[in-house]
Design a protein around this motif. Structure first.
Motif, PDB file in Angstrom:
ATOM      1  N   ARG A 159       0.808  -1.220   0.000  1.00 54.82           N
ATOM      2  CA  ARG A 159       0.000   0.000   0.000  1.00 54.82           C
ATOM      3  C   ARG A 159       0.835   1.260   0.000  1.00 54.82           C
ATOM      4  NH1 ARG A 159      -2.228  -0.509   5.253  1.00 54.82           N
ATOM      5  NH2 ARG A 159      -1.059  -2.432   5.475  1.00 54.82           N
TER       6      ARG A 159
ATOM      7  N   VAL B   1       6.575   3.325  18.825  1.00 52.83           N
ATOM      8  CA  VAL B   1       5.218   2.969  18.461  1.00 52.83           C
ATOM      9  C   VAL B   1       4.839   3.648  17.147  1.00 52.83           C
ATOM     10  CG1 VAL B   1       3.077   2.574  19.649  1.00 52.83           C
ATOM     11  CG2 VAL B   1       4.933   3.614  20.874  1.00 52.83           C
TER      12      VAL B   1
ATOM     13  N   SER C 145       6.181   3.159  14.184  1.00 50.88           N
ATOM     14  CA  SER C 145       7.257   3.365  13.209  1.00 50.88           C
ATOM     15  C   SER C 145       7.210   2.349  12.069  1.00 50.88           C
ATOM     16  CB  SER C 145       8.619   3.313  13.906  1.00 50.88           C
ATOM     17  OG  SER C 145       8.793   2.067  14.541  1.00 50.88           O
TER      18      SER C 145
ATOM     19  N   LYS D  34       6.995  -1.472  12.283  1.00 51.16           N
ATOM     20  CA  LYS D  34       7.802  -2.686  12.451  1.00 51.16           C
ATOM     21  C   LYS D  34       7.184  -3.887  11.744  1.00 51.16           C
ATOM     22  CE  LYS D  34       7.842  -2.236  17.006  1.00 51.16           C
ATOM     23  NZ  LYS D  34       7.271  -0.886  17.114  1.00 51.16           N
TER      24      LYS D  34
ATOM     25  N   PRO E 216       6.631   6.964   9.540  1.00 50.69           N
ATOM     26  CA  PRO E 216       6.111   7.075   8.180  1.00 50.69           C
ATOM     27  C   PRO E 216       5.672   8.513   7.914  1.00 50.69           C
ATOM     28  CG  PRO E 216       5.238   5.125   9.226  1.00 50.69           C
ATOM     29  CD  PRO E 216       6.010   5.872  10.273  1.00 50.69           C
TER      30      PRO E 216
ATOM     31  N   ASP F 230      -3.766  -1.616  16.050  1.00 54.25           N
ATOM     32  CA  ASP F 230      -3.586  -0.688  14.939  1.00 54.25           C
ATOM     33  C   ASP F 230      -4.903  -0.417  14.225  1.00 54.25           C
ATOM     34  OD1 ASP F 230      -2.224   0.858  13.003  1.00 54.25           O
ATOM     35  OD2 ASP F 230      -2.094  -0.879  11.676  1.00 54.25           O
TER      36      ASP F 230
HETATM   37  P1  ADP Z   1       4.522  -0.579  15.073  1.00 52.11           P
HETATM   38  O1  ADP Z   1       5.967  -0.308  14.816  1.00 52.11           O
HETATM   39  O2  ADP Z   1       3.993   0.213  16.205  1.00 52.11           O
HETATM   40  O3  ADP Z   1       4.230  -2.059  15.169  1.00 52.11           O
HETATM   41  P2  ADP Z   1       2.910  -0.773  12.721  1.00 52.11           P
HETATM   42  O4  ADP Z   1       3.727  -1.762  11.997  1.00 52.11           O
HETATM   43  O5  ADP Z   1       1.659  -1.240  13.379  1.00 52.11           O
HETATM   44  O6  ADP Z   1       3.793   0.000  13.790  1.00 52.11           O
HETATM   45  O7  ADP Z   1       2.621   0.449  11.744  1.00 52.11           O
HETATM   46  C1  ADP Z   1       1.863   1.561  12.152  1.00 52.11           C
HETATM   47  C2  ADP Z   1       0.974   2.040  11.049  1.00 52.11           C
HETATM   48  O8  ADP Z   1       1.752   2.664  10.039  1.00 52.11           O
HETATM   49  C3  ADP Z   1       0.216   0.937  10.372  1.00 52.11           C
HETATM   50  O9  ADP Z   1      -1.074   1.406  10.090  1.00 52.11           O
HETATM   51  C4  ADP Z   1       1.017   0.686   9.108  1.00 52.11           C
HETATM   52  O10 ADP Z   1       0.211   0.157   8.075  1.00 52.11           O
HETATM   53  C5  ADP Z   1       1.510   2.069   8.759  1.00 52.11           C
HETATM   54  N1  ADP Z   1       2.783   2.103   8.039  1.00 52.11           N
HETATM   55  C6  ADP Z   1       3.862   1.317   8.246  1.00 52.11           C
HETATM   56  N2  ADP Z   1       4.876   1.644   7.406  1.00 52.11           N
HETATM   57  C7  ADP Z   1       4.426   2.685   6.651  1.00 52.11           C
HETATM   58  C8  ADP Z   1       4.999   3.482   5.605  1.00 52.11           C
HETATM   59  N3  ADP Z   1       6.238   3.270   5.163  1.00 52.11           N
HETATM   60  N4  ADP Z   1       4.236   4.476   5.054  1.00 52.11           N
HETATM   61  C9  ADP Z   1       2.981   4.689   5.518  1.00 52.11           C
HETATM   62  N5  ADP Z   1       2.380   3.976   6.485  1.00 52.11           N
HETATM   63  C10 ADP Z   1       3.084   2.988   7.066  1.00 52.11           C
END
Ligand code: ADP
Ligand code: MG
Length: 736
Positions: free
Chosen positions: A288, A320, A322, A324, A489, A596
């Protein structure tokens, strides 16, 4: 003196306290109650502070209203009842002819504790009572008892170390100091296992001098270099053990080279999906969004590890939000590309279920070759293994993992059970690693070797949003490589945090929730933490939800989520919250980690001051997950000073790493290591916050001392380290 004649720490551990001059059965037992059995134990009880008796504080110089520490001898002590019926103990304390009155209320036992003749240190505020200087309810350190051996040698005129005197053991600081002094004198010069070149390089004094300097300083200025050296030793031991552990892992490793390289990562989103490409490339190409720079960098680090034959042991730290999860998923797919399986472990069911749902969506349409099925390809199989599955469902998963028809399993601790076996476990990811112990991490990794038909070490990635300060990470996770996602992001606005501490603010907060919901967004309300009982917490969450639905949030669709609900219910609620059927989710901390829902734009945390700072930051991280401005409201009147500090910190900063440093300040040292390090390996003098330079020095020296043959060239150090590890581990680590 030749080295052979110098004493080693381990020899000091063989000398039991009973061998000291004034330690008989009774004192041996007393020392035993505070964990001191040997002379070595004694020498590592460090003074809490010192009083400089070389310079006397003039009692008449004490000014009213000031906090002061006063040393003196009790001259008179008596007790009586006040008009209000309280017991009042009154003592006259004097030092060189001058005197001060010390008063205790409701502490009748003080009269017994300090009969005339006792010398003690009194800490408290100096007040004026009818023209006389006085201290009320001061903190007291008894230093010299009223009689006995302690009075033999007066140390007046010297720097006097104050040891943590133990009421429980009935030992005064003076007695402990006496035992230590005798121990040091009898031990003579000690062997120093650290190479002298290293000591010189980092300006460290030698071991014997450091123990004398900390316990029997001639001047106060002797203490700092002594402390520095002893703290260095603590850190060096930890770093040596970590280096040895790491070396053993590498030596015995049977790792897997996964097929992942530059080519797989070098793809822009929206690229045409080529079914012949690797799954990693198809996934990233079809994603996405574009990866952040940090995500790219970290993926390259991971690809390097995974394509090498050594098993990966990597910690992924990222605040949180970022991102992962994408990183985790990419590494799991690399394993599947090689025809193996992946496992993702999460700490809660809510989180595991969320991962299954979002990962299934992200991987939709991806297939893998499988000769056993008609057509030769099948969709990837991603399954949930939680503790709450029915017997038949569970059996299906167990069978699928063993025969290889399941590619990716996502689960809770349930993954660790003995009967979970794999055909070929290639990669393991542990999400929110701080919720798991070191043993659980090892258990899951060992599945590759012991519970997988392929019998290889899977690559391991542990992820955490806990922003552990760098120094602490070096100690806690020194056996892991580290990657950091230090970029959010794009397009994210910092969350606006406000402490709603007046009625007006609170009303404004609920009004704001209604506005956000009216604009199509969603809200969380976090219920107060109830220590100790999930049940009571659940009950109060139910009440709070009902109250809000009738009052502040009347007319909105208000849902409820707590830890006592069945997994199916939880899943259903989260689903409705995601789709917007539920607009406001009233929840306990079950949503703390990982949840999330990007549409959520406001979170209200009730009685916020009760939560830990890291936890508050995690909770707040549930919002701010899209381009919209998000808000966090903290409610409640803190009833502790620390609580207030936490609220202020959160309002003032969105930066997890800065908050972690503040947290360390508020909580003090020690808790960071928690139960992770047992007994003697605890850092007593070293401070992770202030001794970063020492930590780096220790790391460097450890690298120098551990060669290809481990610590073979350093028998004295090995001998010393045995004091700090269990015998089985020692055998494992020190065997060359
Ligand atoms: P965490 O590090 O807290 O586990 P997540 O993996 O849940 O973070 O990601 C947080 C949100 O940011 C999610 O909704 C994810 O789809 C979105 N996301 C992650 N990477 C990107 C990116 N490169 N660009 C835009 N949105 C992103
Ligand atoms: Mg996460």
């Amino acid at each position: 003196m030749s080295d052979a004649a110098l004493r080693r720490l381990r020899q000091l551990d063989d000398v039991k306290v009973g061998q000291l001059r004034h330690v008989g059965e009774k004192r041996t037992a007393a020392l035993g109650t505070i964990g001191i059995e040997s002379v070595f134990d004694l020498l590592t009880v460090y003074p809490r502070r010192y009083i400089d008796r070389t310079k006397r504080v003039d009692l008449s110089d004490l000014s009213i209203g000031e906090e002061a520490a006063v040393f003196g001898e009790v001259r008179k002590i008596s007790s009586r009842r006040t008009k209000q019926g309280k017991v009042m103990v009154e003592a006259t304390v004097s030092d060189d002819g001058e005197s001060l009155k010390v008063v205790f209320f409701n502490q009748a036992w003080r009269e017994k504790q300090m009969p005339p003749g006792v010398q003690a240190l009194f800490f408290g505020k100096v007040t004026d009572y009818k023209g006389q200087r006085q201290m009320t309810n001061p903190v007291v350190d008894v230093i010299v008892g009223a009689s006995g051996i302690e009075r033999d040698a007066s140390r007046v005129g010297r720097v006097v170390p104050i040891y943590p005197s133990s009421g429980k053991a009935g030992l005064t600081s003076w007695e402990i100091g006496g035992f230590i002094e005798e121990s040091l004198r009898r031990a003579g010069p000690l062997l120093d296992p650290v190479p002298s070149a290293a000591l010189a390089q980092f300006s460290l004094i030698d071991r014997t001098a450091s123990l004398w300097g900390i316990h029997l300083p001639q001047e106060l200025s002797d203490v700092a270099p002594a402390r520095r050296r002893l703290a260095f030793d603590e850190l060096l031991r930890l770093q040596l053990l970590l280096a040895l552990r790491r070396r053993k892992l590498e030596m015995t490793a049977a790792g897997i080279s996964h097929p992942i390289g530059e080519h797989d990562l070098d793809v822009a989103p929206g690229a045409l999906r080529d079914p012949e490409s690797s799954l990693v490339r198809q996934f990233l190409g079809g994603h996405r969004f574009a990866l952040t720079q940090a995500q790219r960098r970290v993926l390259h680090e991971i690809a390097n590890d995974m394509s090498s034959a050594l098993p990966m042991h990597r910690l992924l730290q990222g605040d949180v939000g970022s991102g992962k999860t994408v990183v985790a998923l990419t590494s799991l797919l690399a394993a599947i590309d090689g025809g193996r399986q992946g496992a993702l472990m999460a700490p809660t069911e809510v989180l595991a279920e969320q991962h299954v749902a979002s990962i299934r969506r992200d991987l939709e349409g991806l297939t893998k070759k499988d000769e056993a099925v008609l057509g030769g390809v099948r969709p990837l199989s991603i399954q949930l293994l939680s503790g709450k599955l029915r017997v038949k469902e569970r059996q299906f998963i167990i069978d699928g993992l063993l025969d290889g028809s399941i590619d990716l399993v996502i689960g809770t601790h349930a993954l660790l059970t003995y009967d979970v076996r794999f055909k070929a476990l290639g990669a393991v990811v542990i999400d929110e690693q701080h919720r798991f112990g070191v043993e659980q991490r090892a258990t899951l990794r060992d599945k590759g070797r012991e519970r997988s038909l392929e019998q290889a070490d899977p690559d391991l990635l542990v992820m955490t949003a806990t922003p552990i300060p760098r120094t602490a990470a070096m100690v806690l996770f020194g056996d892991l490589d580290r990657s950091v996602l230090d970029e959010m992001p794009g397009g994210r606005l910092p969350i606006k945090t406000q402490w709603a501490n007046t009625e007006l603010d609170v009303a404004g907060c609920w009004q704001h929730v209604r506005e956000e919901v009216a604009a199509g967004r969603r809200a969380y309300v976090i219920c107060p933490l109830v220590e100790g009982s999930e049940k009571i917490e659940a009950t109060s969450a139910v009440e709070e939800r009902n109250r809000l639905a009738l009052e502040e949030l009347r007319g909105l669709s208000v849902g409820l989520l707590h830890g006592q609900m069945k997994s199916q219910e939880k899943e259903q609620i989260m689903h409705e919250f995601r789709t917007g059927e539920i607009q406001v989710l009233v929840a306990t901390v079950v949503i703390e980690v990982g949840v999330d829902v990007p549409e959520a734009s406001v979170i209200v945390i009730e009685d916020a001051w009760r939560f830990g700072l890291a936890q508050l930051h995690q909770l707040r991280g549930r919002v701010g997950r899209s381009g919209d401005q998000s808000y966090c409201y903290l409610l409640g009147e803190p009833s502790t000073e620390d609580g207030l500090k936490r609220i202020e910190a959160l309002v003032n900063s969105n930066d997890g790493f800065a908050l972690a440093e503040i947290d360390l300040d508020i909580r003090g040292e020690g808790t960071i290591l928690g139960s992770r390090q047992r007994g003697r390996s605890d850092l007593q003098l070293a401070s992770l916050k202030n001794d970063e330079d020492l930590l780096l020095a220790a790391q460097e020296v450890a690298k120098l001392m551990v060669s290809a043959n481990g610590l073979d060239g350093e028998p004295e150090m090995v001998d010393e380290l045995r004091l700090f590890v269990e015998p089985e581990e020692a055998d494992f680590l020190f065997k060359s």
